[in-house]
Each structure stands twice: as C-alpha cells, then as structure tokens.
Enzyme design. Sequence first.
Site, PDB file in Angstrom:
ATOM      1  N   HIS A 181      35.782  41.300  35.545  1.00  0.00           N
ATOM      2  CA  HIS A 181      36.291  41.955  36.670  1.00  0.00           C
ATOM      3  C   HIS A 181      37.698  42.128  36.537  1.00  0.00           C
ATOM      4  O   HIS A 181      38.454  41.495  35.786  1.00  0.00           O
ATOM      5  CB  HIS A 181      36.006  41.154  37.828  1.00  0.00           C
ATOM      6  CG  HIS A 181      36.704  41.459  39.201  1.00  0.00           C
ATOM      7  ND1 HIS A 181      37.511  41.392  39.783  1.00  0.00           N
ATOM      8  CD2 HIS A 181      35.756  42.111  40.197  1.00  0.00           C
ATOM      9  CE1 HIS A 181      37.971  41.791  41.018  1.00  0.00           C
ATOM     10  NE2 HIS A 181      36.721  42.322  41.166  1.00  0.00           N
ATOM     11  N   ARG A 183      40.306  41.303  38.314  1.00  0.00           N
ATOM     12  CA  ARG A 183      41.017  40.344  38.393  1.00  0.00           C
ATOM     13  C   ARG A 183      41.379  39.249  37.202  1.00  0.00           C
ATOM     14  O   ARG A 183      41.885  38.140  37.180  1.00  0.00           O
ATOM     15  CB  ARG A 183      40.769  39.375  39.585  1.00  0.00           C
ATOM     16  CG  ARG A 183      40.921  39.925  41.006  1.00  0.00           C
ATOM     17  CD  ARG A 183      42.513  39.361  41.544  1.00  0.00           C
ATOM     18  NE  ARG A 183      42.983  38.209  41.422  1.00  0.00           N
ATOM     19  CZ  ARG A 183      42.698  37.194  42.417  1.00  0.00           C
ATOM     20  NH1 ARG A 183      42.333  37.740  43.403  1.00  0.00           N
ATOM     21  NH2 ARG A 183      43.226  35.929  42.113  1.00  0.00           N
ATOM     22  N   LYS A 184      40.577  39.579  36.083  1.00  0.00           N
ATOM     23  CA  LYS A 184      40.554  38.217  35.087  1.00  0.00           C
ATOM     24  C   LYS A 184      41.283  38.782  33.940  1.00  0.00           C
ATOM     25  O   LYS A 184      41.937  39.793  33.892  1.00  0.00           O
ATOM     26  CB  LYS A 184      38.943  38.396  34.612  1.00  0.00           C
ATOM     27  CG  LYS A 184      37.984  38.063  35.866  1.00  0.00           C
ATOM     28  CD  LYS A 184      38.317  36.928  36.617  1.00  0.00           C
ATOM     29  CE  LYS A 184      37.587  36.684  37.952  1.00  0.00           C
ATOM     30  NZ  LYS A 184      36.442  36.168  38.260  1.00  0.00           N
ATOM     31  N   VAL A 185      41.094  38.143  32.729  1.00  0.00           N
ATOM     32  CA  VAL A 185      42.192  38.116  31.796  1.00  0.00           C
ATOM     33  C   VAL A 185      42.250  39.478  31.039  1.00  0.00           C
ATOM     34  O   VAL A 185      43.092  40.170  30.844  1.00  0.00           O
ATOM     35  CB  VAL A 185      41.997  37.136  30.935  1.00  0.00           C
ATOM     36  CG1 VAL A 185      42.867  37.150  29.664  1.00  0.00           C
ATOM     37  CG2 VAL A 185      42.429  35.654  31.595  1.00  0.00           C
TER      38      VAL A 185
END
Length: 392
Positions: A181, A183-185
């Site tokens: 997603h 928002r992830k790394v």
Amino acid sequence: MSGPRFPITRPAFDEKERRLLAEVLDSGWVTQGPRTAEFEARFARRHRVPFALATNSCTSALHLSLSALGIGPGDEVVVPAFTWVTSAYCAEYVGARVVFADIRLDTFNLDPEAFAAVVGPATRAAVVVHLFGQAAEMDPILELARRHGIRVVEDAACAVGTEYRGTPVGGLGDLGCFSFHPRKVITTGEGGMVTTRDAELAATVGARRNHGARAAPGPPAVPPKPYEMGSFDELGYNLRMSDLQGAVGVAQMDKLDSLLAERAACARRYHDLLGELADLELPRAAPGCGHTYQSYVVRLREGGRERRNAVMESLAAEGIQTRPGTHAVHCLGYYRRRGIRREEFPRAAQAEDTTITLPLFPGMSPGDQEQIAAGLRRALARAAPAPRPASG
Ligand SMILES: *Cc1c(COP(=O)(O)O)cnc(C)c1O
C-alpha cells in the site's frame, strides 16, 4: 491537486517504474505473469525465504495464510489489541474466533506475557504484527507457540526489510504477510506478498489466490489440449497481483536498500531534533528488534486524547499532515458491538489516545524535518496541559 505542505508520506517512483510499466502494457500480458514472478523471486531472495507469492493486498495475504493453515470455526486466533483492522478480520474471514492480547507500550507490539495469558485449548494460531516496521519480540512468542502447537502468521505489512536478531522477518513464523500500500516501505499502488519456508503451504496459497487452480498461470502457452480447464479441487479466490503491479514491484526492489537507509537517516534526524522534548516519547527499538520506521510514531506523555487531538489540529493548520498510530480494538465498532471494552487492554487504549505519526518519507530534506519539529514544538506549547491552580 495541492495537498498539505508536508504530507505524511510520498511514494518514490521514477523512470524505472515508468519504463517497466510501459513494457508490460506493450507486451499485452497484464495479469499475473513474468514481472510478478520476477518480483516474487527478488522478494524471496531479499527476505531469505524459499517461497514468496504475490497477492493484491496484505489483507488477502493474511486471509490466504489462515486459510492455508486450515484455521476455521471452533479455532481461536490471538491478535494484538492495537493494530490495523485486517490483522483481526482475516481470522473472521475463515470463521475463527479472534482473541485479543495487549501490547507493550514502549514498542507497540504484542506483549509476550499477555499472549501467554490468553492461550487456551482452542488457540490454533496467532497473527503477530511487526507494527510500524519494528520486529516483534519473536523468541518468546515462537517458544510459546511451539510449546502449545500454535501456528504463527507474521503480519509484516509495515516491515519489508526488517530484521529480527539478524534474520529478515517473514521467515520466522509459518507464514509472513507484507503490504505494498502507498503508506508502506515500497508500493505497487495496492499489493501484498505471502512468504514461507513450507513448500506445501506455498502451493496451497498459490492455488487459492488463483481460483483454487493448481497449475500456475503465466503468459499464454499452448495448452496440451485445447479443451483442458484444470480440475479445481478446492475453494479458491481471485487475489492475484497484476503484472502492472509486479513491474512496479520489480522497480521498487531496486530501490529498497536505499529507501531503507534514507528512512533510517530521517528517523535519526527526528531523534536528534525531538530528543529534548520531555513531553514526547520517541519510537525506540527493543534489543534485537530491527525498525524500518515505516511509521515514525511519537507518544504524548501528558494530556490524553483531547490534547493529542489539539496537537494534531495545530499541526494540520501549519500544513503538517499527521495520523494517529493505528486503532485499538475497543474503538472499532465491529468489536465494540461484540462487547470488547476499553478496560480490557489498557496499554492499547493508551496508545490509541496518545500516538501521532509524523511525516517521514525518502526525499524529505533536513530542512523539512526541522520545520516539522519546530511546528510540533509550537503545537505542544499551544496545547500545554492546564497548569494546576495555585493553592491559597
Ligand atoms: C497496512 C496494514 C495492513 C493491510 O495492508 P493492505 O495491503 O492495505 O491490505 C495489515 N496489517 C497492518 C499491520 C498494516 O499496517
């Protein structure tokens, strides 16, 4: 489109993503195919596991993991009381009963003692979350799980590239689940990955993400017989990743180590800038537990939820986007309706009330972070806890 001056995150895309995406479009094969396979192979190598299976989200990865383990009605699944909803919903999807356990307030991860306290005869699995990119305390958790025959699914949604005592997460429990997603790394828009060391679990996950078909899909080959369709012996789903996402994933893997290094540098800078604020608890990694700072989550020591909200409003007014850490289960209507009360998980409740995620993404400058820290200092002062009235 104009967003906040300092967004909470920003994906790192460049020419490589654009080029690989264009190649997939030109190839005419856009669902799960060669780029997804390449992404899986690189992800598996990086996390030192033999099997990695791409999915359309981490939520799907979690669902497939509990399904492949054969968890179902009558089984209990232990889940930390402070996490994203789908760490628990995945157990609901397969008809199991969720049993929550409290977290540690210093790491926001599952408290091994709280886990031990809820283990009973029906406990079949635990979803262990590496929240905000910090590895959970896996040694005591795995030891307890082994002793009671409990299967462990790592919810590593936030923890691409995180290590626990030198071993990448995702290969410590029975299965690991990652999210891509935005928002992830690393991100593929939406996307997920299941990792495992177990060939049989890998085969089951691979089949059930693809309608229950055991033969791997791929670019159109000449089928052995034009009328052959596969046997579909088990209930499956369509939870595949597309090759458009796979191509973006391959490009993101090229950058993973530099993205992680930049995140670590940003976290160090926040530590330096905010370290002297006695009012704030900064994120701290427990011994042996790696932290990628997928989210840089600070906690207010004083003032509770009202003050936390006032600080966030103040930051928003200065163009600094923030979010609460994540949810405590008593705040989710779905679980509140089932009688979960705030008093049952006091540390999750405290994390729910007092956490703030600050903007952190590769490419942010030291000057950006100085401005955010200054804004936070002003916001904390404006929302100072009311002084006690003088006596007399
Ligand atoms: C983001 C997240 C998920 C869900 O990931 P999706 O890819 O959005 O389905 C699950 N668990 C945790 C802990 C997360 O942070």
